[in-house]
Design a protein around this motif. Sequence first.
Motif, PDB file in Angstrom:
ATOM      1  N   ARG A 167       0.823  -1.214   0.000  1.00 42.54           N
ATOM      2  CA  ARG A 167       0.000   0.000   0.000  1.00 42.54           C
ATOM      3  C   ARG A 167       0.849   1.252   0.000  1.00 42.54           C
ATOM      4  N   SER A 168       1.958   1.200   0.730  1.00 38.25           N
ATOM      5  CA  SER A 168       2.730   2.433   0.850  1.00 38.25           C
ATOM      6  C   SER A 168       3.443   2.771  -0.457  1.00 38.25           C
ATOM      7  N   LEU A 169       3.620   1.780  -1.317  1.00 32.74           N
ATOM      8  CA  LEU A 169       4.190   2.080  -2.631  1.00 32.74           C
ATOM      9  C   LEU A 169       3.025   2.374  -3.549  1.00 32.74           C
ATOM     10  N   SER A 170       2.583   3.608  -3.522  1.00 26.20           N
ATOM     11  CA  SER A 170       1.363   3.879  -4.248  1.00 26.20           C
ATOM     12  C   SER A 170       1.673   4.508  -5.585  1.00 26.20           C
ATOM     13  N   GLY A 171       1.366   3.787  -6.615  1.00 27.29           N
ATOM     14  CA  GLY A 171       1.369   4.367  -7.941  1.00 27.29           C
ATOM     15  C   GLY A 171       2.739   4.580  -8.555  1.00 27.29           C
ATOM     16  N   PRO A 172       2.741   4.956  -9.832  1.00 30.05           N
ATOM     17  CA  PRO A 172       3.998   5.156 -10.529  1.00 30.05           C
ATOM     18  C   PRO A 172       4.777   6.295  -9.879  1.00 30.05           C
ATOM     19  N   PRO A 173       6.091   6.339  -9.946  1.00 24.77           N
ATOM     20  CA  PRO A 173       6.932   5.378 -10.659  1.00 24.77           C
ATOM     21  C   PRO A 173       7.353   4.192  -9.803  1.00 24.77           C
ATOM     22  N   LEU A 174       6.916   4.157  -8.550  1.00 22.57           N
ATOM     23  CA  LEU A 174       7.387   3.068  -7.693  1.00 22.57           C
ATOM     24  C   LEU A 174       6.583   1.795  -7.932  1.00 22.57           C
ATOM     25  N   LYS A 175       5.327   1.988  -8.291  1.00 24.67           N
ATOM     26  CA  LYS A 175       4.511   0.808  -8.570  1.00 24.67           C
ATOM     27  C   LYS A 175       3.974   0.960  -9.985  1.00 24.67           C
ATOM     28  N   LEU A 176       4.244  -0.023 -10.806  1.00 24.88           N
ATOM     29  CA  LEU A 176       3.815   0.057 -12.197  1.00 24.88           C
ATOM     30  C   LEU A 176       2.917  -1.125 -12.513  1.00 24.88           C
ATOM     31  N   GLN A 177       1.928  -0.833 -13.316  1.00 21.15           N
ATOM     32  CA  GLN A 177       0.999  -1.894 -13.677  1.00 21.15           C
ATOM     33  C   GLN A 177       0.901  -1.954 -15.184  1.00 21.15           C
ATOM     34  N   GLU A 178       0.772  -3.165 -15.683  1.00 25.69           N
ATOM     35  CA  GLU A 178       0.668  -3.282 -17.122  1.00 25.69           C
ATOM     36  C   GLU A 178      -0.099  -4.541 -17.471  1.00 25.69           C
ATOM     37  N   VAL A 179      -0.897  -4.419 -18.500  1.00 26.52           N
ATOM     38  CA  VAL A 179      -1.571  -5.612 -19.016  1.00 26.52           C
ATOM     39  C   VAL A 179      -0.677  -6.176 -20.102  1.00 26.52           C
ATOM     40  N   VAL A 180      -0.258  -7.410 -19.930  1.00 25.35           N
ATOM     41  CA  VAL A 180       0.644  -8.033 -20.887  1.00 25.35           C
ATOM     42  C   VAL A 180      -0.161  -8.985 -21.758  1.00 25.35           C
ATOM     43  N   ARG A 181      -0.056  -8.789 -23.038  1.00 23.71           N
ATOM     44  CA  ARG A 181      -0.765  -9.684 -23.957  1.00 23.71           C
ATOM     45  C   ARG A 181       0.254 -10.529 -24.705  1.00 23.71           C
ATOM     46  N   GLY A 182      -0.241 -11.537 -25.342  1.00 28.03           N
ATOM     47  CA  GLY A 182       0.643 -12.400 -26.124  1.00 28.03           C
ATOM     48  C   GLY A 182       1.547 -13.229 -25.244  1.00 28.03           C
ATOM     49  N   VAL A 183       1.049 -13.550 -24.056  1.00 27.48           N
ATOM     50  CA  VAL A 183       1.850 -14.328 -23.123  1.00 27.48           C
ATOM     51  C   VAL A 183       1.851 -15.792 -23.570  1.00 27.48           C
ATOM     52  N   ARG A 184       2.987 -16.397 -23.446  1.00 22.26           N
ATOM     53  CA  ARG A 184       3.091 -17.825 -23.681  1.00 22.26           C
ATOM     54  C   ARG A 184       2.156 -18.507 -22.679  1.00 22.26           C
ATOM     55  N   PRO A 185       1.128 -19.222 -23.144  1.00 23.09           N
ATOM     56  CA  PRO A 185       0.162 -19.777 -22.188  1.00 23.09           C
ATOM     57  C   PRO A 185       0.817 -20.837 -21.306  1.00 23.09           C
ATOM     58  N   LEU A 186       0.649 -20.671 -20.030  1.00 24.57           N
ATOM     59  CA  LEU A 186       1.260 -21.594 -19.075  1.00 24.57           C
ATOM     60  C   LEU A 186       0.246 -21.909 -17.999  1.00 24.57           C
ATOM     61  N   PRO A 187       0.195 -23.140 -17.538  1.00 26.47           N
ATOM     62  CA  PRO A 187      -0.628 -23.400 -16.350  1.00 26.47           C
ATOM     63  C   PRO A 187      -0.042 -22.629 -15.166  1.00 26.47           C
ATOM     64  N   LEU A 188      -0.905 -22.365 -14.215  1.00 27.83           N
ATOM     65  CA  LEU A 188      -0.494 -21.505 -13.106  1.00 27.83           C
ATOM     66  C   LEU A 188       0.703 -22.059 -12.342  1.00 27.83           C
ATOM     67  N   GLU A 189       0.711 -23.375 -12.141  1.00 21.56           N
ATOM     68  CA  GLU A 189       1.820 -23.949 -11.359  1.00 21.56           C
ATOM     69  C   GLU A 189       3.127 -23.746 -12.121  1.00 21.56           C
ATOM     70  N   GLU A 190       3.032 -23.894 -13.450  1.00 19.50           N
ATOM     71  CA  GLU A 190       4.263 -23.752 -14.212  1.00 19.50           C
ATOM     72  C   GLU A 190       4.758 -22.323 -14.149  1.00 19.50           C
ATOM     73  N   MET A 191       3.791 -21.402 -14.174  1.00 23.05           N
ATOM     74  CA  MET A 191       4.187 -20.009 -14.078  1.00 23.05           C
ATOM     75  C   MET A 191       4.831 -19.743 -12.726  1.00 23.05           C
ATOM     76  N   ALA A 192       4.265 -20.343 -11.698  1.00 26.12           N
ATOM     77  CA  ALA A 192       4.835 -20.184 -10.361  1.00 26.12           C
ATOM     78  C   ALA A 192       6.252 -20.747 -10.343  1.00 26.12           C
ATOM     79  N   ASN A 193       6.428 -21.894 -10.989  1.00 27.37           N
ATOM     80  CA  ASN A 193       7.772 -22.469 -11.047  1.00 27.37           C
ATOM     81  C   ASN A 193       8.722 -21.557 -11.796  1.00 27.37           C
ATOM     82  N   LEU A 194       8.201 -20.993 -12.860  1.00 29.58           N
ATOM     83  CA  LEU A 194       9.006 -20.077 -13.659  1.00 29.58           C
ATOM     84  C   LEU A 194       9.492 -18.915 -12.787  1.00 29.58           C
ATOM     85  N   PHE A 195       8.564 -18.356 -12.006  1.00 29.02           N
ATOM     86  CA  PHE A 195       8.942 -17.241 -11.142  1.00 29.02           C
ATOM     87  C   PHE A 195       9.961 -17.689 -10.116  1.00 29.02           C
ATOM     88  N   ASN A 196       9.713 -18.839  -9.532  1.00 26.82           N
ATOM     89  CA  ASN A 196      10.668 -19.310  -8.536  1.00 26.82           C
ATOM     90  C   ASN A 196      12.039 -19.504  -9.166  1.00 26.82           C
TER      91      ASN A 196
END
Lengths: 996, 202
Positions: free
Chosen positions: A857-886
């Motif tokens: 909450r304390s990081l409110s808005g740009p430039p510290l907090k940025l939001q974006e809708v990403v399209r054209g994402v390689r479709p991945l099941p959620l667990e795989e995405m989680a693994n990817l992040f890890n």
Amino acid sequence: MDSRSQIPRVVNLIDEIVVFLVPLLPSSVDFNPPEGNDEVHNPIDVNLEPLVVDAEGPDTIDEVVPLRRSQRIHRPAISNDYMGLTPYEKKKYVWKMLYIYMLGYDVDFGHMEAVSLISAPKYPEKQVGYIVTSCLLNENHDFLRLAINTVRNDIIGRNETFQCLALTMVGNIGGREFAESLAADVQKLLKNPDVVNIDGWADRMAQLLDERDLGVLTSSMSLLVALVSNNHEAYWSCLPKCVRVLERLARNQDIPQEYTYYGIPSPWLQVKTMRALQYFPTIEDPNTRRSLFEVLQRILMGTDVVKNVNKNNAAHAVLFEALALVMHLDAEKEMMSQCVALLGKFISVREPNIRYLGLENMTRMLMVAEVQDIIKRHQAQIITSLKDPDISIRRRALDLLYGMCDVSNAKDIVEELLQYLSTADFAMREELSLKAAILAEKYVDVILQLIDKAGDFVSDDIWFRVVQFVTNNEDLQPYAAAKAREYLDKPAIHETMVKVSSYLLGEFSHLLARRPGSSPKEIFNIIHEKLPTVSTSTIPILLSTYAKILMHTQPPDPELQNQIWAIFNKYESCIDAEIQQRAVEYFALSRKGAALMDILAEMPKFPERQSALIKKAEDAEIDTAEQSAIKLRAQQQTSNALVVTDQCYANGPSPIVPAVGPLTLVKVPSMSGSEEHTAVDQALTQSNGTLTKVDSQPPSDLLGDLLGPLAIEGPPGAAVQSEHSAVTEVEDSGVLYEDPYIQIGIKAEWQAQHGRLVLFLGNKNTSPLDSVQALILPPAHLKMELSLVPEIIPPRAQVQCPLEVLNLHPSRDVAVLDFSYKFGTNMVNVKLRLPAVLNKFLQPMPVSAEEFFPQWRSLSGPPLKLQEVVRGVRPLPLEEMANLFNSFRLMICPGLDPNPNNLVASATFYSESTRAMLCLIRIETDPADRTQLRMTVASGDPALTFELKEFIKEQLVSIPTAPRGPTTAPPAPPVVQPTSPAMALTDPGAMLAGLL
Amino acid sequence: MHDSHARFHSPFSFRNFNLTSLLGRRNREKRKKVQCPRFTESARNSQFLFYYRSFDLSIRMIRFILLQNRQGKTRLAKYYVPLEDSEKHKVEYEVHRLVVNRDPKFTNFVEFRTHKVIYRRYAGLFFSLCVDITDNELAYLECIHLFVEILDHFFSNVCELDLVFNFHKVYLILDEFILAGELQETSKKAIIERMGELEKLE
């Protein structure tokens, strides 16, 4: 004793004696401090006495210094010595230490002495102990633990003065440990002894708010703000009391004279009370609400501009807080427009502080939908503030302009911003360009509209720049392609629109593949419809588009293929040489199958051009630091460009040069004769040289150049984006490169911002490898040191070359190893990307919900907090995405987000500039459409947030490059260069046309 | 490059404290050499963590108070967030650089890293308060003035010299005025009376 003789004598550090005798506050006589002549050198002998000198002590400073150093080892000896001092001397000594510390010197030798004074029995020493300790130490210091018991004794003791000292220190530097061991004792000091846990605080708090004494009330209000900011639920009972306090103050009822400030009843308490009220989501009780609004109305209306600065400031402090509260309470529209009217008045006053706050609060006001239109009326005034000499005001104006920009005013605002960019100082450019780039999406709209409505008057330069701009901004590509597609649906469109649309669709239509009406075939048909209507200058562009559509259609569609081939066949005998040549080439190329992919792949990014605006800025009288910074940037760009060149081989600087054979070196190193290689190198240098030359050409018209600075000022590294993907695939240990002669292995270890890589160069043959050279091309954010690489690797031997890496600041740029060797007469040169990428400097960091949400909450808005809708994402099941992040060292924290389709991750990022910085990431996926997601990234550093966001995005949309076997294909035969270089030299537009 | 990096990690150790000047060996060159690295180092635009406290409590509070003269000498520094010494030096240097060249006609607010510095100049002294971006700027601006009025009252016609010789008193007054980053007492009378009581105890 008067106070002056009693002070501990100050250590004179000679250069320290610059002291003013000018009174800080002008006396009642109008007193103007004489500017520049108010320095008095060495007015009195401040003190030449050394640090600690007394009868028994060391005689000279030379003795003091070694003593102080050895003290760490022989502490008892020096402490005994110290114990021999009289209390007054001790006090003096510790005060001096604080003074030295204040001047910026290191005094960690004396912490113990300061802490030990706390336990002195008498007030004077104790006071010094407490005050010096709370200045020297912070809550993380171990020494502080020694004092806990003494502090506790003072708190529960009978001596009120001691209690005050102890409480002050606990308040100022008390950390968790203090809180845990002393909380109960401190609470007992509040008059009601049965309050021991936080549950009972609400009642106690309400009682405190009944206090008549304004001093106590001020402190109570601070406490209340702290409490409600964590959890307002328990404190509803305090709300009406706050309103009553506010009423009492605003009506000046029963306020002692000493608590009025220039006639205003404690403005600070008023502000604080309104702050506290803002932590409650709403006010439900109608009576309370009514009386609060009455007070607010009174403040809003009753505040006039007065001559006395202090009174004026104090009154406006209250007024701005009232505005914030009105906004928060979601008042009726009438009151809101009243507020906007007030703000509108403020942003045009001369008083800079008020104007600044007017702009700031107007930006906040933008959140209220109903008043946005009223705010837009002030656009001209806001733009004036963009030119204010004060950077603080300019920043506010920029934020506001950015916030209010929408389709209706995008063109004006973007133009203003870009014009402003030429004069903006360096501190603001980065922010400015980022904002302008986001607005540019709207700008593309505007230009396309412009072409649509007034095509005849749009010079080629303008659409070239749209193309260039879109090509260089990946984020814009799908958007621009979709727009282009829309325009083609119109029954009659201008030829320029056909050009720009078909170009954009040729390049980027594959990004639209999933949308209705955007299959390659449909796109081809709609473009082909226009073919009969266009002139010869447009046909080559259309042919290129067809070839690109063909390439993007995977698996190939035979029907479409035949259709397009037929068109190529038809134009093979065209009278126009350009069309004829393209038709012949495309036809031949498209029969090559896989090779087509390389040649017709997306255009590489255009080299950043030196823009006329930037040039103008350089020419102008600007301070040298700025100038050199610009130059530095220019140099960095050149180096980026060099790296890109390597990557561009596959695509070729122009699709007409089928740069297949030796040019695929980057990914698929192949052996080739040294002669040939140098020839290619030369050719590249040349083409690169040409580009540079063209770059420095000042474009003729300023308007057309508007997009230049955007690209130039874009975040560094944007130019090499294409490189980032797939780098993370490189493991921390593994084979970086292998060919029949050599194998390069790598092993990497990462710790915080440091990394240590070892390159293993292994000769696989029975004869030595000569002229071995390894050069590191580090990006600006990495400091890399490669140890010496031997020139000859003996047969069947392996050499190890350690490489030290230090991360200076967040960036996605990639380090490249330029490696070459000679085997017999063959020269091999490869460019290898090193795995020193952004995520290596991350450390997985689990966070709990209690830690996560306040930070989020304390990081409110740009430039510290940025939001974006990403399209054209390689479709991945959620667990795989989680693994990817890890696997990117971004630790997934399960359970933080109640929505099972969302992921929350956290990590600590290390670099020299940010040190350890917590990064928080939230991914919201759409179960219905796995190719898109919304991503929010937050950290305490704007650059880090941006880079991390881009990094993740790249990883999510990256398509793993198909592994290619060693190329055995011979270099393609040279093909005629279609455009004459001389032409390309003169006109950037012509060059672009050549590339089409 | 390597050298400067090493220094970056051990900022300004005791060895650099040039005490020889106290003996009157006025080695100006040498002293310069000692001071410069500290400044160039701190000039690096590092974004250290303020988040420590701001995240934990998300209350708006005063992060630190600085009194500096035009030459950048610190006359008073009080931090309400735990910072390492090296970070304190950096902050002091950067804040001074930020405010010293601002035109008197400019606003009294400057953005500083992720926070805001509210400053006011009195003769040759700059009083700077570091607060949250969303805090009430004018209220803090007047809080500086009130503090100066209290000092003026206490020292009767205060000047920088008073603050040098009585810096310990200034700390005492400040503790009465601001506690743990929050305004504690806004009555000039109450503070002056309290100071009188404390002086009697000494």
